[in-house]
Scaffold this motif. Sequence first.
Motif, PDB file in Angstrom:
ATOM      1  N   SER A  10     -24.592 -40.938 -26.460  1.00 31.03           N
ATOM      2  CA  SER A  10     -23.180 -40.989 -26.812  1.00 31.03           C
ATOM      3  C   SER A  10     -22.507 -39.835 -26.083  1.00 31.03           C
ATOM      4  O   SER A  10     -23.156 -38.844 -25.747  1.00 31.03           O
ATOM      5  N   VAL A  11     -21.224 -39.982 -25.807  1.00 30.67           N
ATOM      6  CA  VAL A  11     -20.471 -38.923 -25.139  1.00 30.67           C
ATOM      7  C   VAL A  11     -19.095 -38.829 -25.775  1.00 30.67           C
ATOM      8  O   VAL A  11     -18.478 -39.847 -26.098  1.00 30.67           O
ATOM      9  N   GLU A  12     -18.667 -37.592 -26.015  1.00 29.13           N
ATOM     10  CA  GLU A  12     -17.349 -37.351 -26.604  1.00 29.13           C
ATOM     11  C   GLU A  12     -16.651 -36.241 -25.842  1.00 29.13           C
ATOM     12  O   GLU A  12     -17.282 -35.268 -25.422  1.00 29.13           O
ATOM     13  N   PHE A  13     -15.337 -36.387 -25.694  1.00 29.80           N
ATOM     14  CA  PHE A  13     -14.525 -35.327 -25.133  1.00 29.80           C
ATOM     15  C   PHE A  13     -14.419 -34.220 -26.171  1.00 29.80           C
ATOM     16  O   PHE A  13     -14.187 -34.490 -27.348  1.00 29.80           O
ATOM     17  N   VAL A  14     -14.611 -32.968 -25.763  1.00 34.47           N
ATOM     18  CA  VAL A  14     -14.505 -31.831 -26.675  1.00 34.47           C
ATOM     19  C   VAL A  14     -13.095 -31.272 -26.549  1.00 34.47           C
ATOM     20  O   VAL A  14     -12.708 -30.782 -25.485  1.00 34.47           O
ATOM     21  N   LYS A  15     -12.340 -31.362 -27.638  1.00 37.08           N
ATOM     22  CA  LYS A  15     -10.966 -30.867 -27.625  1.00 37.08           C
ATOM     23  C   LYS A  15     -10.959 -29.340 -27.570  1.00 37.08           C
ATOM     24  O   LYS A  15     -11.800 -28.679 -28.176  1.00 37.08           O
TER      25      LYS A  15
END
Length: 99
Positions: A10-15
Amino acid sequence: MELLTITGYSVEFVKDPFGILAGRRYEFLIDLDLDEEDELYSAKGIYLRVVYGVEDGNGSIVKHDLIEKETERHLDFELEDDELEELAAFCAEHYKEAE
């Protein structure tokens, strides 16, 4: 030759609410399938937590951790240079999926 056998990710943008980081950061959670003969092998399973940074179109691994799935215990192992290259290429190929 594939060195890391990735079975899922899984991949998520880190705010970055304060704007203190240069570029953009992405967090990958990558499940690995390891041979029982591999020094990293655990019957409980292993995954990688990778922070991948992209600035001015250039990406690189900022940090990576090997973690045992069932216990969430961090393993004190480093990936080999060729494994890191393969991992960086994987992240470069997939980070845009978090956009």
